[in-house]
Design a protein around this motif. Structure first.
Motif, PDB file in Angstrom:
ATOM      1  N   GLU A  92       0.827  -1.203   0.000  1.00 39.01           N
ATOM      2  CA  GLU A  92       0.000   0.000   0.000  1.00 39.01           C
ATOM      3  C   GLU A  92       0.866   1.260   0.000  1.00 39.01           C
ATOM      4  OE1 GLU A  92      -2.999   0.262  -0.499  1.00 39.01           O
ATOM      5  OE2 GLU A  92      -4.024  -1.573   0.056  1.00 39.01           O
ATOM      6  N   ILE A  93       1.957   1.240   0.770  1.00 35.87           N
ATOM      7  CA  ILE A  93       2.848   2.400   0.804  1.00 35.87           C
ATOM      8  C   ILE A  93       3.472   2.633  -0.560  1.00 35.87           C
ATOM      9  CG2 ILE A  93       5.004   3.301   1.762  1.00 35.87           C
ATOM     10  CD1 ILE A  93       2.593   3.513   3.607  1.00 35.87           C
ATOM     11  N   GLN A  94       3.874   1.566  -1.257  1.00 34.04           N
ATOM     12  CA  GLN A  94       4.434   1.710  -2.591  1.00 34.04           C
ATOM     13  C   GLN A  94       3.400   2.275  -3.560  1.00 34.04           C
ATOM     14  OE1 GLN A  94       5.976  -2.130  -3.666  1.00 34.04           O
ATOM     15  NE2 GLN A  94       7.553  -2.110  -2.068  1.00 34.04           N
ATOM     16  N   THR A  95       2.137   1.852  -3.399  1.00 32.37           N
ATOM     17  CA  THR A  95       1.063   2.381  -4.243  1.00 32.37           C
ATOM     18  C   THR A  95       0.909   3.872  -4.053  1.00 32.37           C
ATOM     19  OG1 THR A  95      -0.155   0.292  -4.293  1.00 32.37           O
ATOM     20  CG2 THR A  95      -1.427   2.317  -4.659  1.00 32.37           C
ATOM     21  N   VAL A  96       0.860   4.314  -2.791  1.00 32.63           N
ATOM     22  CA  VAL A  96       0.722   5.740  -2.502  1.00 32.63           C
ATOM     23  C   VAL A  96       1.905   6.513  -3.069  1.00 32.63           C
ATOM     24  CG1 VAL A  96       0.618   7.473  -0.669  1.00 32.63           C
ATOM     25  CG2 VAL A  96      -0.698   5.363  -0.468  1.00 32.63           C
ATOM     26  N   ASP A  97       3.109   5.973  -2.947  1.00 26.90           N
ATOM     27  CA  ASP A  97       4.301   6.642  -3.472  1.00 26.90           C
ATOM     28  C   ASP A  97       4.195   6.841  -4.982  1.00 26.90           C
ATOM     29  OD1 ASP A  97       5.414   6.810  -0.982  1.00 26.90           O
ATOM     30  OD2 ASP A  97       6.750   5.086  -1.230  1.00 26.90           O
ATOM     31  N   ARG A  98       3.737   5.825  -5.704  1.00 23.95           N
ATOM     32  CA  ARG A  98       3.587   5.943  -7.157  1.00 23.95           C
ATOM     33  C   ARG A  98       2.545   7.008  -7.506  1.00 23.95           C
ATOM     34  NH1 ARG A  98       4.925   1.380 -10.623  1.00 23.95           N
ATOM     35  NH2 ARG A  98       6.178  -0.134  -9.481  1.00 23.95           N
ATOM     36  N   LYS A 131     -11.551   2.478  -8.989  1.00 20.78           N
ATOM     37  CA  LYS A 131     -11.672   2.169 -10.410  1.00 20.78           C
ATOM     38  C   LYS A 131     -10.546   1.252 -10.874  1.00 20.78           C
ATOM     39  CE  LYS A 131     -12.977   2.501 -14.710  1.00 20.78           C
ATOM     40  NZ  LYS A 131     -14.187   1.796 -15.190  1.00 20.78           N
ATOM     41  N   SER A 132      -9.308   1.564 -10.491  1.00 17.37           N
ATOM     42  CA  SER A 132      -8.179   0.720 -10.897  1.00 17.37           C
ATOM     43  C   SER A 132      -8.299  -0.678 -10.302  1.00 17.37           C
ATOM     44  CB  SER A 132      -6.860   1.377 -10.463  1.00 17.37           C
ATOM     45  OG  SER A 132      -6.632   2.571 -11.181  1.00 17.37           O
ATOM     46  N   SER A 133      -8.672  -0.772  -9.026  1.00 14.61           N
ATOM     47  CA  SER A 133      -8.846  -2.080  -8.378  1.00 14.61           C
ATOM     48  C   SER A 133      -9.953  -2.880  -9.047  1.00 14.61           C
ATOM     49  CB  SER A 133      -9.163  -1.897  -6.898  1.00 14.61           C
ATOM     50  OG  SER A 133      -8.088  -1.295  -6.220  1.00 14.61           O
ATOM     51  N   ASP A 134     -11.027  -2.200  -9.434  1.00 17.99           N
ATOM     52  CA  ASP A 134     -12.147  -2.867 -10.080  1.00 17.99           C
ATOM     53  C   ASP A 134     -11.723  -3.457 -11.420  1.00 17.99           C
ATOM     54  OD1 ASP A 134     -14.986  -3.527 -10.157  1.00 17.99           O
ATOM     55  OD2 ASP A 134     -15.127  -2.037 -11.762  1.00 17.99           O
ATOM     56  N   GLY A 203      -5.224   6.854  -9.025  1.00 13.22           N
ATOM     57  CA  GLY A 203      -5.312   5.529  -8.423  1.00 13.22           C
ATOM     58  C   GLY A 203      -4.504   4.513  -9.203  1.00 13.22           C
ATOM     59  N   TYR A 204      -3.647   3.754  -8.498  1.00 13.30           N
ATOM     60  CA  TYR A 204      -2.805   2.733  -9.133  1.00 13.30           C
ATOM     61  C   TYR A 204      -3.072   1.389  -8.476  1.00 13.30           C
ATOM     62  CZ  TYR A 204       1.314  -0.177  -9.950  1.00 13.30           C
ATOM     63  OH  TYR A 204       2.144  -1.215 -10.263  1.00 13.30           O
ATOM     64  N   GLU A 206      -1.721  -2.838  -8.882  1.00 13.46           N
ATOM     65  CA  GLU A 206      -0.875  -3.840  -9.527  1.00 13.46           C
ATOM     66  C   GLU A 206      -1.603  -5.166  -9.575  1.00 13.46           C
ATOM     67  OE1 GLU A 206       3.609  -5.815  -8.999  1.00 13.46           O
ATOM     68  OE2 GLU A 206       2.945  -4.125  -7.763  1.00 13.46           O
ATOM     69  N   GLY A 207      -1.422  -5.893 -10.702  1.00 11.56           N
ATOM     70  CA  GLY A 207      -2.050  -7.195 -10.839  1.00 11.56           C
ATOM     71  C   GLY A 207      -2.805  -7.308 -12.150  1.00 11.56           C
ATOM     72  N   GLY A 208      -3.603  -8.341 -12.278  1.00 12.84           N
ATOM     73  CA  GLY A 208      -4.422  -8.508 -13.462  1.00 12.84           C
ATOM     74  C   GLY A 208      -3.634  -8.881 -14.705  1.00 12.84           C
ATOM     75  N   GLU A 209      -4.323  -8.956 -15.818  1.00 16.91           N
ATOM     76  CA  GLU A 209      -3.721  -9.403 -17.074  1.00 16.91           C
ATOM     77  C   GLU A 209      -2.592  -8.508 -17.536  1.00 16.91           C
ATOM     78  OE1 GLU A 209      -5.051 -10.290 -21.735  1.00 16.91           O
ATOM     79  OE2 GLU A 209      -6.546  -9.759 -20.202  1.00 16.91           O
ATOM     80  N   TYR A 210      -2.734  -7.188 -17.343  1.00 19.04           N
ATOM     81  CA  TYR A 210      -1.745  -6.252 -17.869  1.00 19.04           C
ATOM     82  C   TYR A 210      -0.750  -5.780 -16.819  1.00 19.04           C
ATOM     83  CZ  TYR A 210      -4.819  -6.241 -21.876  1.00 19.04           C
ATOM     84  OH  TYR A 210      -5.565  -6.630 -22.953  1.00 19.04           O
ATOM     85  N   GLY A 211      -0.877  -6.234 -15.600  1.00 18.19           N
ATOM     86  CA  GLY A 211       0.136  -5.980 -14.577  1.00 18.19           C
ATOM     87  C   GLY A 211      -0.004  -4.674 -13.830  1.00 18.19           C
ATOM     88  N   HIS A 212      -0.349  -3.598 -14.529  1.00 14.70           N
ATOM     89  CA  HIS A 212      -0.383  -2.270 -13.908  1.00 14.70           C
ATOM     90  C   HIS A 212      -1.563  -1.480 -14.470  1.00 14.70           C
ATOM     91  CE1 HIS A 212       3.691  -3.152 -12.466  1.00 14.70           C
ATOM     92  NE2 HIS A 212       3.909  -3.612 -13.702  1.00 14.70           N
ATOM     93  N   TYR A 213      -2.376  -0.972 -13.579  1.00 14.50           N
ATOM     94  CA  TYR A 213      -3.584  -0.243 -13.973  1.00 14.50           C
ATOM     95  C   TYR A 213      -3.595   1.131 -13.306  1.00 14.50           C
ATOM     96  CZ  TYR A 213      -5.332  -4.705 -15.752  1.00 14.50           C
ATOM     97  OH  TYR A 213      -5.480  -5.886 -16.450  1.00 14.50           O
ATOM     98  N   TRP A 214      -3.874   2.159 -14.098  1.00 12.53           N
ATOM     99  CA  TRP A 214      -3.870   3.540 -13.616  1.00 12.53           C
ATOM    100  C   TRP A 214      -5.202   4.220 -13.959  1.00 12.53           C
ATOM    101  CZ3 TRP A 214       0.451   5.762 -11.218  1.00 12.53           C
ATOM    102  CH2 TRP A 214       1.639   5.023 -11.299  1.00 12.53           C
TER     103      TRP A 214
END
Length: 354
Positions: A92-98, A131-134, A203-204, A206-214
């Motif tokens: 979560e901290i890495q997500t906030v940093d990005r 939205k990104s998590s969804d 909102g960022y 990580e995961g899913g088919e494409y790896g990274h969602y923004w």
């Protein structure tokens, strides 16, 4: 790599009508605290200010949520506690940093263009993260979500008042620099450096088919503290117009202003735009319900305008509204402004004669 863009603006002109008579998160309870809440909480708080002995578990939860923004033991709209592991916390901290890094790049570009930096709304950031998590959880890349609907529906679900909204989603790019370059491509750069937009949410996930969602949302939004200043500005503009026509200035009535503000909120909350309220009836009945002394009354309403100057221009270009503003028999005025709802802004002027 995919990217989609949505831009939405809501605006309607004032209705030319004259009326005269004689004229978030669920509540937290101790029963829901996980067994290892104190242990997990202590891990997270090692880098934060120490708690006092007097602070309860409820206060511990509140402080965690405040210190870590919306990083908490609850998922959005969740009903049960979800205790974090140390790995969850680090992620979560890495997500906030990005997210913060991308916001910083966007604001640096605005500074280069001599524009004010975007402010951040917690609700807008959470909407972008949701939205990104969804997209990750449901394996899609689209502005439309089966659960949350489109951008407008998502803004409404999080209670975010806005006049205009621009949204961009992307998938596949890991680096912040690459995502920023996408935002600055020819079909979106105008919104990054648009002086009318005031707030940003990133909102960022990580995961899913494409790896990274923004997800990036920009909105044009007036903060709550501007509401009363907008109302006062409308009042001053009314008296300026009356002075230009050799009329006595109207007196400001704070009780009447409360009624006007309630009318604007009523239109927003009940999703209508009309002089007759489904809850209070026509203007003279509403004014009388609030025990405002008068021997006659009038009302102007408008929706969608951004500023006091814009709404006054619309009213003065309407024969009916202009007649109310320049009516020589009216003596007092109250102004009510609110945000949100289908038209994003609602304005009411109520006049009485005494």
């Amino acid at each position: 790599m995919f990217r989609l863009l949505l831009v939405m603006t809501v605006l309607i002109g004032s209705v030319y009508y004259l009326y005269t008579e004689t004229e978030a998160f669920d509540e937290f309870s101790t029963e829901e605290i996980p067994q290892n809440f104190e242990e997990e909480g202590a891990k997270i708080l090692e880098t934060l200010d120490p708690l006092t002995e007097a602070e309860t578990y409820e206060n511990l939860y509140s402080r965690l949520k405040q210190e870590l923004e919306m990083i908490s033991y609850y998922l959005p709209f969740g009903d049960k506690a979800n205790p974090m592991t140390q790995a969850d916390y680090n992620g979560e901290i890495q997500t906030v940093d990005r997210e913060e890094e991308l916001v910083a790049k966007i604001n640096q570009k605005r500074e280069e263009e001599s524009l004010e930096e975007f402010e951040q709304l917690d609700e807008l950031t959470v909407a972008a993260r949701t939205k990104s998590s969804d997209m990750v959880d449901n394996d899609y890349v689209s502005l439309e979500s089966e659960e949350y609907g489109g951008t407008k529906e998502l803004m409404d679900r999080f209670g975010i008042p806005y006049h205009s909204v621009a949204g961009s989603i992307s998938a596949g790019e890991e680096g912040v620099d690459e995502v920023f370059e996408e935002l600055m491509s020819k079909d979106f750069s105008d919104y990054v450096v648009n002086e009318n937009y005031t707030h940003v949410g990133v909102g960022y996930e990580e995961g899913g088919e494409y790896g990274h969602y923004w997800t990036v949302y920009f909105i044009e939004h007036q903060p709550e503290e501007n509401i009363q200043s907008f109302e006062k500005e409308v009042f001053h503009l009314v008296n300026e117009r009356r002075e230009e026509h050799g009329l006595e200035p109207l007196k400001y009535d704070f009780e009447l202003a409360n009624v006007a503000r309630e009318k604007s909120r009523d239109m927003r909350d009940s999703e209508y735009f009309a002089h007759e309220s489904p809850n209070y009836g026509p203007p003279h009945e509403m004014i009388n319900q609030f025990d405002i002394p008068n021997s006659g009354s009038a009302e102007n309403i408008a929706a969608g305008q951004r500023t006091p100057e814009e709404v006054m221009e619309g009213w003065m270009n309407s024969d009916g509204h202009r007649a109310n503003i320049l009516h020589e028999d009216l003596t007092h005025i109250g102004v009510g402004y609110t945000q949100g709802g289908p038209y994003r802004t609602y304005w009411t002027q109520m006049f009485v004669r005494r």
